[in-house]
Enzyme design. Structure first.
Site, PDB file in Angstrom:
ATOM      1  CG  ASP A 240      33.180  39.198  42.403  1.00 35.94           C
ATOM      2  OD1 ASP A 240      32.712  38.430  42.680  1.00 35.94           O
ATOM      3  OD2 ASP A 240      31.804  39.439  42.028  1.00 35.94           O
TER       4      ASP A 240
ATOM      5  CG  ASP B 217      31.935  39.260  38.653  1.00 35.75           C
ATOM      6  OD1 ASP B 217      32.145  38.453  38.786  1.00 35.75           O
ATOM      7  OD2 ASP B 217      31.302  39.694  38.736  1.00 35.75           O
TER       8      ASP B 217
HETATM    9  P1  GH3 Z   1      27.372  39.976  43.529  1.00 37.21           P
HETATM   10  O1  GH3 Z   1      27.234  41.330  43.389  1.00 37.21           O
HETATM   11  O2  GH3 Z   1      26.802  38.924  44.436  1.00 37.21           O
HETATM   12  O3  GH3 Z   1      28.836  39.251  42.418  1.00 37.21           O
HETATM   13  O4  GH3 Z   1      26.057  39.051  41.244  1.00 37.21           O
HETATM   14  P2  GH3 Z   1      26.592  39.022  39.956  1.00 37.21           P
HETATM   15  O5  GH3 Z   1      25.602  38.908  39.254  1.00 37.21           O
HETATM   16  O6  GH3 Z   1      28.273  39.629  39.979  1.00 37.21           O
HETATM   17  O7  GH3 Z   1      26.653  37.260  40.117  1.00 37.21           O
HETATM   18  P3  GH3 Z   1      28.489  36.506  39.501  1.00 37.21           P
HETATM   19  O8  GH3 Z   1      29.143  37.403  40.765  1.00 37.21           O
HETATM   20  O9  GH3 Z   1      27.825  35.405  40.277  1.00 37.21           O
HETATM   21  O10 GH3 Z   1      28.295  37.316  38.150  1.00 37.21           O
HETATM   22  C1  GH3 Z   1      29.365  37.017  37.001  1.00 37.21           C
HETATM   23  C2  GH3 Z   1      29.295  36.716  35.786  1.00 37.21           C
HETATM   24  O11 GH3 Z   1      29.929  37.773  34.415  1.00 37.21           O
HETATM   25  C3  GH3 Z   1      28.100  35.317  35.980  1.00 37.21           C
HETATM   26  C4  GH3 Z   1      28.557  35.251  33.865  1.00 37.21           C
HETATM   27  O12 GH3 Z   1      27.327  35.712  33.031  1.00 37.21           O
HETATM   28  C5  GH3 Z   1      29.736  36.925  33.808  1.00 37.21           C
HETATM   29  N1  GH3 Z   1      30.708  36.266  32.932  1.00 37.21           N
HETATM   30  C6  GH3 Z   1      31.436  35.662  33.354  1.00 37.21           C
HETATM   31  N2  GH3 Z   1      33.174  36.310  32.539  1.00 37.21           N
HETATM   32  C7  GH3 Z   1      32.466  37.234  31.560  1.00 37.21           C
HETATM   33  C8  GH3 Z   1      32.796  37.857  30.545  1.00 37.21           C
HETATM   34  O13 GH3 Z   1      34.488  37.749  29.825  1.00 37.21           O
HETATM   35  N3  GH3 Z   1      32.145  38.676  29.737  1.00 37.21           N
HETATM   36  C9  GH3 Z   1      31.064  39.117  30.645  1.00 37.21           C
HETATM   37  N4  GH3 Z   1      30.312  39.933  29.885  1.00 37.21           N
HETATM   38  N5  GH3 Z   1      31.066  38.541  31.117  1.00 37.21           N
HETATM   39  C10 GH3 Z   1      31.078  37.839  32.299  1.00 37.21           C
HETATM   40 MG    MG Z   2      30.011  39.589  40.607  1.00 40.65          MG
END
Ligand code: GH3
Ligand code: MG
Length: 535
Positions: A411, A454
């Site tokens: 992640d 992610d």
């Molecule tokens: P942590 O270190 O705890 O993982 O913090 P984080 O900010 O990475 O938290 P989290 O994993 O929950 O965040 C996932 C984010 O990924 C939220 C969402 O807006 C973003 N995301 C999900 N799919 C996509 C995508 O296809 N493209 C982009 N640019 N962002 C995405």
């Molecule tokens: Mg994350």
């Protein structure tokens, strides 16, 4: 290319079948004698099934007279069975008369009338309806090297005559002077031989293309014909796919017939497995992962139709192509087979090249479709569902071979902040770069998928705890060294990884839960690190 070893095996199957045939016929007569002496519903069912399989097998192994006679008896038995009443003495007499046509003498006659039927040889015969000698000669010359034999025919009558004498592998027809009567004749000829049809024409016009499609063409080429693409298409129909062989699972209770079909498909470069016991289908599917299921309809334990219906109720197998191969000629029953989830229906006996062409074109289309359906569109990695399925599949392989398997969940750290600070496109770019890095660093046998936003999942077959940690550490360091240029200047990104290595009692769910837990610990301990569940 004719593979001599396989050809020898085919010849052996045919000669084995010929040798066993008199005994098979004798048994059929004996069974009928017993049935008449002591009637039983089950005995009648068995008798019907034996006749049914004789129809398909006899035709397949080159005994058309016998197959024809057997089909007549089979049809009569089927009608009686559908009526469901006890048989009258007239009807029994009729069965005896029809059965008497299935005599070893018929087999002897076949050898005189159809000596060529007992030879299995891959021909590359193409009939080309092309009145223009120059166009024909050019095609003939160009297709000589890849091994195709072109015969020029100047009109449809000549094509019809030629097809009656010897069936072609492919027909090429010039559509320039196509009129109603020519097209009608063409569709008549194609009833005799459903080999692929390729059309050529001087002009690439919709009307001509429509005529070609209505005549059942698979390909359309504007003159001068692009030989490169024509050869490619011909090869696709009939040559082997050595680099990435299609995997075909043949489900048929008849051992010899399934072995025969397997050899034909192997000769065309496909990988086959045979299942003679239909009730063992599920473990076989998991183990072999076929691209196509080639399935008989009438089998003693359960029918192919029932199996198809069962498969279509399971999410993993809704898109697995099923081709029914049966002596069933009744169009209505064929249609109901397709309704129950079959994709195609081939009638036994089938010419080897038609079997190959049908299986290959299905497998190809399914391959393209599943590649699209299995991938995540942003990163082109396996999608959530597919990577999850693969965890299960790889875990069962690992258990079967007593090998370790490691699962990694990755992640990205503070990914939300990257999006928020540098914009969503930057986030997307990071996701794609990470995917590229993972693909370049993992082995061909490893599987990687986008598990969620992610989050990524990596399946490492035959990898123990120490090896998995080493591999993950290396990738983590490499990623942390990358610099992404944003409007605000260069940024670097990190990720955290949780690993679990399988134990004999693990299920896919328990392994995923363990890797998830390790990931949680990695995040909790400060991110940008690799954590194995066992310390
Ligand atoms: P942590 O270190 O705890 O993982 O913090 P984080 O900010 O990475 O938290 P989290 O994993 O929950 O965040 C996932 C984010 O990924 C939220 C969402 O807006 C973003 N995301 C999900 N799919 C996509 C995508 O296809 N493209 C982009 N640019 N962002 C995405
Ligand atoms: Mg994350």
């Amino acid at each position: 290319m004719v593979n001599n070893e396989l050809n020898d095996k085919l010849q052996k199957l045919i000669s084995d079948y010929s040798q066993k045939l008199p005994a098979k016929l004798q048994k059929l007569h004996a069974d009928w004698g017993q049935l008449q002496a002591k009637w039983s519903e089950v005995g009648f069912e068995d008798f019907h099934r034996e006749v049914h399989s004789l129809t398909g097998a006899a035709g397949t192994y080159g005994f058309p007279l016998l197959s024809h006679a057997s089909r007549q008896l089979e049809m009569y038995l089927r009608i009686l069975k559908e009526q469901g009443l006890s048989l009258t003495s007239e009807q029994k007499k009729e069965i005896t008369i029809l059965l008497n046509n299935l005599h070893p003498d018929v087999v002897a006659q076949e050898k005189e009338f159809f000596p060529h039927q007992n030879k299995v040889k891959q021909n590359k015969l193409i009939y080309c309806v092309e009145p223009d000698a120059a166009v024909f000669e050019n095609l003939k010359l160009e297709l000589k090297d890849p091994g195709y034999e072109l015969i020029q025919l100047t009109n449809m009558d000549a094509l019809e005559k030629a097809e009656k004498e010897k069936k072609s592998l492919v027909m090429i027809v010039d559509m320039d002077n196509a009129d109603v009567s020519m097209l009608r004749k063409l569709s008549e000829v194609r009833k005799q031989n459903a080999a692929p049809l390729l059309c050529i024409a001087s002009k690439d016009e919709l009307l001509t293309r429509l005529q070609a499609v209505r005549a059942g063409s698979t390909g359309f080429f504007k003159k001068p014909v692009d030989i490169f693409h024509l050869t490619k298409m011909l090869n696709q129909f009939f040559e082997s796919d050595k680099n990435d062989p299609y995997r075909i699972l043949i489900v048929d209770d008849s051992e010899t017939l399934s072995a025969y079909h397997a050899l034909i498909l192997q000769e065309a470069g496909m990988k086959t497995e045979i299942l003679n016991k239909p009730l063992l289908l599920m473990p076989k599917l998991i183990e072999f992962q076929p691209d196509i299921l080639l399935m008989d309809i009438y089998m003693p334990e359960c029918t192919g139709l029932e199996l198809a219906a069962v498969l279509r109720q399971q999410a993993n197998y809704t898109s697995l192509p099923i081709i029914f191969l049966s002596s069933e000629e009744d169009r209505f029953k064929q249609l109901s087979a397709l309704n129950l989830g079959g994709d195609d229906f081939l009638t036994k006996p089938i010419l080897p090249q038609h079997l190959v062409a049908a299986v290959r074109s299905r497998a190809k289309r399914a391959g393209i479709l599943s590649a699209v359906m299995m991938r995540d569109s942003l990163t082109e990695l396996l999608n959530h569902t597919t990577i999850l399925q693969n965890v299960g599949i790889e875990l069962s392989h690992a258990k079967a071979h007593n090998r370790p398997l490691s699962l990694v969940i990755l992640d990205i750290d503070f990914f939300k902040t990257i999006n928020d600070t540098h914009g969503h496109p930057m986030g997307d770019y990071v996701l794609r770069k990470l995917s590229e890095l993972l693909l370049s660093q993992l082995r061909a046998s490893d599987l990687v998928g986008r598990y969620g936003g992610d989050e990524f999942a990596i399946v490492l077959p035959n990898t123990d705890k120490a090896m998995s940690i080493k591999l993950c550490e290396r990738i983590r360091e490499q990623f942390a060294c990358l610099h992404f240029s944003a409007a605000e200047g260069e940024i670097s990104v990190s990720f955290s990884m949780g690993i679990a290595t399988s134990s004999p009692t693990d299920t896919a769910e328990s392994l995923i839960a363990a890797a998830d837990k390790a990931l949680y610990l990695a995040k909790k301990e400060g991110r940008n690190r690799v954590k194995h569940i066992n310390g």
